[in-house]
Design an enzyme around this catalytic site. Structure first.
Site, PDB file in Angstrom:
ATOM      1  CG  PHE A   1     -18.468 -17.112 -70.276  1.00  0.00           C
ATOM      2  CD1 PHE A   1     -18.170 -18.430 -69.522  1.00  0.00           C
ATOM      3  CD2 PHE A   1     -17.708 -16.419 -70.818  1.00  0.00           C
ATOM      4  CE1 PHE A   1     -16.575 -19.012 -69.761  1.00  0.00           C
ATOM      5  CE2 PHE A   1     -16.235 -16.733 -71.111  1.00  0.00           C
ATOM      6  CZ  PHE A   1     -15.748 -17.817 -70.650  1.00  0.00           C
TER       7      PHE A   1
ATOM      8  CB  CYS B   1     -10.992 -12.778 -64.190  1.00  0.00           C
ATOM      9  SG  CYS B   1     -11.448 -12.816 -62.254  1.00  0.00           S
TER      10      CYS B   1
ATOM     11  CB  SER C   1     -13.612  -9.223 -72.157  1.00  0.00           C
ATOM     12  OG  SER C   1     -14.730  -8.536 -73.002  1.00  0.00           O
TER      13      SER C   1
ATOM     14  CE  LYS D   1     -26.366  -8.789 -70.747  1.00  0.00           C
ATOM     15  NZ  LYS D   1     -25.871 -10.034 -71.328  1.00  0.00           N
TER      16      LYS D   1
ATOM     17  CD  GLU E   1      -8.717 -12.394 -70.096  1.00  0.00           C
ATOM     18  OE1 GLU E   1      -9.568 -11.565 -70.775  1.00  0.00           O
ATOM     19  OE2 GLU E   1      -8.807 -12.662 -68.777  1.00  0.00           O
TER      20      GLU E   1
HETATM   21  P1  NAD Z   1     -17.720 -10.503 -71.985  1.00  0.00           P
HETATM   22  O1  NAD Z   1     -16.924  -9.027 -71.963  1.00  0.00           O
HETATM   23  O2  NAD Z   1     -17.698 -10.983 -73.698  1.00  0.00           O
HETATM   24  O3  NAD Z   1     -19.402 -10.331 -71.486  1.00  0.00           O
HETATM   25  C1  NAD Z   1     -19.561 -10.061 -70.185  1.00  0.00           C
HETATM   26  C2  NAD Z   1     -20.844  -9.373 -70.264  1.00  0.00           C
HETATM   27  O4  NAD Z   1     -20.950  -8.055 -70.893  1.00  0.00           O
HETATM   28  C3  NAD Z   1     -21.867 -10.198 -70.809  1.00  0.00           C
HETATM   29  O5  NAD Z   1     -23.141 -10.092 -70.018  1.00  0.00           O
HETATM   30  C4  NAD Z   1     -22.224  -9.744 -72.044  1.00  0.00           C
HETATM   31  O6  NAD Z   1     -23.551 -10.219 -72.742  1.00  0.00           O
HETATM   32  C5  NAD Z   1     -21.726  -8.269 -72.066  1.00  0.00           C
HETATM   33  N1  NAD Z   1     -21.124  -7.743 -73.402  1.00  0.00           N
HETATM   34  C6  NAD Z   1     -20.597  -8.553 -74.267  1.00  0.00           C
HETATM   35  N2  NAD Z   1     -20.283  -7.637 -75.137  1.00  0.00           N
HETATM   36  C7  NAD Z   1     -20.793  -6.412 -75.174  1.00  0.00           C
HETATM   37  C8  NAD Z   1     -20.753  -5.319 -75.878  1.00  0.00           C
HETATM   38  N3  NAD Z   1     -20.138  -4.970 -76.755  1.00  0.00           N
HETATM   39  N4  NAD Z   1     -21.729  -4.429 -75.306  1.00  0.00           N
HETATM   40  C9  NAD Z   1     -22.283  -4.533 -74.011  1.00  0.00           C
HETATM   41  N5  NAD Z   1     -22.193  -5.666 -73.482  1.00  0.00           N
HETATM   42  C10 NAD Z   1     -21.601  -6.708 -73.949  1.00  0.00           C
HETATM   43  O7  NAD Z   1     -16.902 -11.516 -71.111  1.00  0.00           O
HETATM   44  P2  NAD Z   1     -16.967 -13.102 -70.995  1.00  0.00           P
HETATM   45  O8  NAD Z   1     -16.727 -13.498 -72.147  1.00  0.00           O
HETATM   46  O9  NAD Z   1     -18.633 -13.175 -70.638  1.00  0.00           O
HETATM   47  O10 NAD Z   1     -16.299 -13.337 -69.651  1.00  0.00           O
HETATM   48  C11 NAD Z   1     -14.859 -13.579 -69.726  1.00  0.00           C
HETATM   49  C12 NAD Z   1     -14.011 -12.185 -69.565  1.00  0.00           C
HETATM   50  O11 NAD Z   1     -14.501 -11.545 -68.133  1.00  0.00           O
HETATM   51  C13 NAD Z   1     -12.678 -12.520 -69.411  1.00  0.00           C
HETATM   52  O12 NAD Z   1     -12.000 -11.613 -69.877  1.00  0.00           O
HETATM   53  C14 NAD Z   1     -12.455 -12.425 -67.774  1.00  0.00           C
HETATM   54  O13 NAD Z   1     -11.113 -12.389 -67.533  1.00  0.00           O
HETATM   55  C15 NAD Z   1     -13.383 -11.329 -67.435  1.00  0.00           C
HETATM   56  N6  NAD Z   1     -13.715 -11.648 -66.005  1.00  0.00           N
HETATM   57  C16 NAD Z   1     -12.873 -10.693 -65.134  1.00  0.00           C
HETATM   58  C17 NAD Z   1     -13.582 -10.751 -63.867  1.00  0.00           C
HETATM   59  C18 NAD Z   1     -12.857  -9.851 -62.962  1.00  0.00           C
HETATM   60  O14 NAD Z   1     -13.279  -9.968 -61.627  1.00  0.00           O
HETATM   61  N7  NAD Z   1     -12.022  -9.083 -63.091  1.00  0.00           N
HETATM   62  C19 NAD Z   1     -14.249 -11.926 -63.326  1.00  0.00           C
HETATM   63  C20 NAD Z   1     -14.834 -12.762 -64.427  1.00  0.00           C
HETATM   64  C21 NAD Z   1     -14.557 -12.680 -65.674  1.00  0.00           C
END
Ligand code: NAD
Length: 511
Positions: A156, A288, A233, A180, A388
């Site tokens: 997000f 992140c 995450s 997605k 985090e």
């Molecule tokens: P999230 O893991 O909740 O969701 C990311 C994506 O995965 C979304 O599209 C979501 O719909 C999908 N998703 C969520 N749970 C799922 C599941 N159980 N099974 C399959 N798909 C699933 O992350 P978020 O809250 O959208 O983003 C924030 C997180 O992303 C933070 O932990 C941040 O550090 C990380 N992030 C990392 C980077 C990087 O480059 N390392 C960059 C941006 C964000």
């Protein structure tokens, strides 16, 4: 909960160059985090709809991979122009759905644009190697070819930039892509897909399926999806890496972070405080690469905490679309409450809450606000340090020496980014050498690499081998093929059951 207006727009899939509504009957609410209102709903895909998107991508791939590189580069150039032209429109969606300030949103679009610019050089990036006369009359050369249908799953917090990290190289390399996007912020990717079509990306080469775990799970198991790029995450990244690799796919899964900024006693104090505040509270700490821990070495701690506190008092918090606002809301009410709960945990764990972002009325507004918060004397082993938090809560850990600071950085399970602030070049160089982290800043708090390097953390911040975008992105989205070729005189042909060798046997025997 936010007020729901009677009629809200529906965000759909984008398959084969067209908006496609879901038939699942399942939808998610898209909020404006600054007001708490529901501003749209997004239709969640069924597994069958994912299958349709993948089949459409597969059909488009055959022609796209055969499209001359000069043509693909031309399309990328046009895509670049259209994104630049529409940067304000994209930024507006980012502010509306994610809450980031207009300036920050424009910055996100600019960083995404860099990746499209990089991909404009695809003819050069895909150049292989050629060896003439590897053996008598034999030439050997290496080429890189696209994988086929590749998928991306995005978070997000960067609804435009992270999709552009993936899409740009993936399609320029000749793949067809199924994205997605995060269901919390689906709007920007739809505009990006429309612009890609306008730029000349053929229908089916870039597709979007909106949704949740149902869509992701199908992408992870679909036999025609050859590679998966994920950003999100750590627990989800790990699960996606394990599932998709088990299903035979190539995977890069980028996870969460806990980025430490080490401030040595000789650091330029005002500069270090400016950097800590900018990197901790920019985008409400939802980056992140945000700094979430300042490691104050020796007697720098007291003046540094005072300087950070002074700067926090001047930060203007409010709706990101309003002029002069520096920090917007968090993404959801639940996330804001979870982030705020760390302030109570910190106090009960013996840390000092220097600035509590709940006390200026921020949390009583309709939007999902929490003002910048600062916690001092934080210790490893407590929730505030170990988790985090992903919000505007900056922890300060005090240590006596560089060695202790380095130990914290290296023992942390995450390894996304880190920074050192010092005026000593030797200390900075030692840190660069020692830090077990993928991206290091020297007097730079958010060291996100430019698009012609690659982005990626170590340890629990990245599962997979190749980092994202830049040269490693091109490697990720292609596979190597080596061709050994000869054009002999048919008259000189004979049967030879020996193992093919490049050297003259008689010459070797003479040694
Ligand atoms: P999230 O893991 O909740 O969701 C990311 C994506 O995965 C979304 O599209 C979501 O719909 C999908 N998703 C969520 N749970 C799922 C599941 N159980 N099974 C399959 N798909 C699933 O992350 P978020 O809250 O959208 O983003 C924030 C997180 O992303 C933070 O932990 C941040 O550090 C990380 N992030 C990392 C980077 C990087 O480059 N390392 C960059 C941006 C964000």
């Amino acid at each position: 909960m936010g007020t729901t207006t009677a009629v809200v727009a529906t965000v759909n899939h984008w398959i084969g160059g067209k908006h496609v509504a879901t038939e699942s009957g399942r939808v998610g609410a898209v909020h404006n985090p600054a007001t708490g209102e529901v501003i749209a709903e997004v239709g969640f895909a069924t597994a069958e709809e994912v299958d349709r998107a993948v089949a459409t991508a597969k059909a488009a791939f055959a022609e796209w991979r055969a499209t001359p590189l000069s043509r693909r580069a031309e399309v990328m150039f046009r895509f670049r122009e259209l994104i630049a032209k529409n940067r304000e429109k994209i930024a507006e969606i980012l502010t509306r759905e994610n809450g980031k300030t207009t300036a920050d949103a424009l910055g996100e679009v600019a960083r995404g644009l860099e990746n499209v610019e990089f991909a404009c050089g695809i003819p050069n990036l895909l150049k292989g190697g050629y060896t003439e006369q590897a053996s008598k009359g034999v030439d050997v050369y290496q080429i890189r070819q696209p994988l086929g249908v590749v998928a991306g799953i995005t978070p997000f917090n960067f609804p435009a930039m992270v999709p552009l990290w993936m899409i740009s190289n993936a399609i320029a390399c000749g793949n067809a892509f199924v994205l997605k996007p995060s269901e919390k912020v689906p709007g920007a990717s739809v505009l990006i897909a429309e612009l890609a079509k306008e730029a000349g990306v053929p229908d089916g080469v870039l597709n979007l399926v909106q949704g949740d775990k149902v869509a992701v799970d199908r992408l992870l198991e679909h036999p025609d999806v050859k590679a998966v790029s994920f950003v999100g995450s750590t627990p989800v990244a790990k699960q996606i890496y394990e599932t998709a690799t088990r299903n035979g796919k190539r995977v890069q899964a980028l996870g969460g972070a806990k980025n430490h900024m080490v401030v040595l006693p000789d650091a330029e104090l005002a500069m270090a405080a400016d950097a800590a505040v900018s990197a901790a509270y920019g985008a409400a700490g939802e980056r992140c690469m945000a700094i979430s821990v300042v490691v104050a070495v020796g007697d720098v701690a007291d003046p540094l905490v005072a300087a950070i506190r002074e700067r926090i008092a001047r930060i203007k918090v409010g709706p990101g679309s309003e002029p002069g606002i520096e920090m917007g809301p968090l993404i959801t009410r639940e996330h804001r409450d979870r982030v705020a709960s760390y302030l109570d945990k910190a106090a009960s764990d013996g840390a000092t809450v220097v600035v509590d972002g709940r006390t200026d009325g921020a949390t009583s507004r309709d939007g999902f606000f929490l003002a910048p918060s600062l916690v001092d004397h934080v210790k490893p082993g407590t929730a505030c340090y170990d988790h985090e938090i992903f919000g505007p809560v900056l922890s300060v850990v005090r240590v006596d020496t560089y060695v202790e600071a380095l130990k914290l950085v290296n023992e942390n399970p995450y390894g996304n980014g880190t920074a050192i602030f010092t005026q000593n070049g030797g200390a900075a160089r030692q840190f660069q050498f020692d830090a077990e982290v993928g991206m290091v800043g020297v007097n730079v708090p958010i060291p996100v690499p430019v698009a012609y390097y690659s982005f990626g953390g170590w340890k629990s911040s990245l599962f997979g081998d190749l980092h994202m975008y830049g040269p490693e992105g091109v490697l990720f989205y292609t596979r190597g093929k080596v061709v050994t070729s000869r054009w002999p005189d048919p008259g000189a042909s004979k049967v030879d059951l020996g193992f093919p060798r490049t050297r003259d046997l008689e010459l070797e025997n003479r040694d």
